[in-house]
Design an enzyme around this catalytic site. Structure first.
Site, PDB file in Angstrom:
ATOM      1  N   GLU A 120       6.845   5.449  -1.576  1.00  0.00           N
ATOM      2  CA  GLU A 120       6.020   5.953  -0.474  1.00  0.00           C
ATOM      3  C   GLU A 120       6.061   7.482  -0.422  1.00  0.00           C
ATOM      4  OE1 GLU A 120       4.852   3.034   2.552  1.00  0.00           O
ATOM      5  OE2 GLU A 120       7.014   3.067   3.001  1.00  0.00           O
ATOM      6  N   GLU A 140       8.823  -4.064   0.029  1.00  0.00           N
ATOM      7  CA  GLU A 140       8.954  -4.432   1.438  1.00  0.00           C
ATOM      8  C   GLU A 140       8.582  -5.879   1.735  1.00  0.00           C
ATOM      9  OE1 GLU A 140       8.940   0.004   1.417  1.00  0.00           O
ATOM     10  OE2 GLU A 140       7.900  -1.585   0.319  1.00  0.00           O
TER      11      GLU A 140
END
Length: 266
Positions: A120, A140
């Site tokens: 990210e 995730e």
């Protein structure tokens, strides 16, 4: 020069090097790291001697994402860092380049793990280099979590949507070669050489006119979601003033005189 116990800062020429420095945890994100990162971005932008930023990790890893123990409420020590977060609840998003974009170019030098929050943060950088054994991925969903660092928005804008959705929905790891093939990174180099290559790129940036470099970067991001017509109009507003700078005149003069230009941010 700033830094914390989990984030080191050093200068090499006109490049500010920020190093995620928690190798025992594969540089998993911590409060000291996040505070150090944000302060590093601010330091780079405030210092006109800095023309580029390199982000890397210590100990053969880039970043393994958020420390899940910390996410559960353990291990985030340091009252001074808690106070910083209380004073600015958005600080962690700024540190991760979700809610902050440095005006100086950011080159990522990746070795080893660059997963979850690491991938990210990577999406907030401008140019990306990785060692051939680096690993990328957004894990995730495998843990029942959401990649809330901006990936569901940014990733489909940076790589083809089919690849973005596969990365987001499968939670599987990607090799450096595959990450390069889908456009997530730009260079794959031998293991251990990512920082060296990133510094070469940074030095090439540093040799260019800083006002021009910053205006070009700003224009690329500013116009990304505009229509072509609106984008071209915005580009003129950014670009024309650069031609009136002393640096632009120096660049042309240096070319004619067959010498390296001396830019003064003027």
């Amino acid at each position: 020069m700033g830094g914390t116990e989990h984030l080191t800062v050093r200068r090499e020429g006109a490049t500010l090097i920020l190093t995620l420095n928690r190798p025992e945890a594969k540089n998993a994100l911590s409060l000291p790291m996040l505070v150090g990162l944000y302060d590093g971005w601010l330091e780079a932008d405030a210092d006109d001697r800095v023309r580029s930023i390199v982000l890397t990790g210590a100990g053969g890893a880039f970043c393994a994402g958020m420390d899940l123990k910390a996410l559960a409420g353990k291990g985030m020590d340091g009252q001074e860092y808690r106070d910083r977060m209380t004073a600015d609840p958005d600080l962690h998003w700024k540190a991760m380049l979700r809610h902050h974009r440095p005006r100086k170019p950011v080159v990522a030098a990746v070795e080893g793990y660059c997963v979850a929050g690491g991938t990210e943060i990577l999406q907030g950088t401008d140019i990306r280099v990785a060692g051939e054994s680096a690993t990328f991925g957004l894990f995730e969903v495998k843990r029942g979590l959401f990649p809330i660092g901006g990936s569901t928005v940014r990733l489909p804008r940076q790589i083809p949507r089919t690849h973005a959705l596969e990365m987001l929905l499968t939670g599987r790891p990607y090799s450096a070669a595959e990450a390069a093939s889908i456009g997530l990174i730009g260079h794959v180099v031998p293991d251990g050489a990512a920082l060296e290559k990133a510094l070469v790129i940074a030095e090439q940036i540093n040799a260019c006119g800083p006002l021009a470099v910053e205006a070009v970067k700003a224009s690329v991001y500013e116009t990304a979601e505009m229509s072509e017509g609106d984008g071209l109009a915005a580009e003129l507003k950014r670009g024309w003033p650069i031609f009136d700078t002393a640096d632009a005149k120096e660049g042309s003069r240096a070319f004619a005189e067959k010498r390296a230009p001396v830019f003064r941010r003027a």
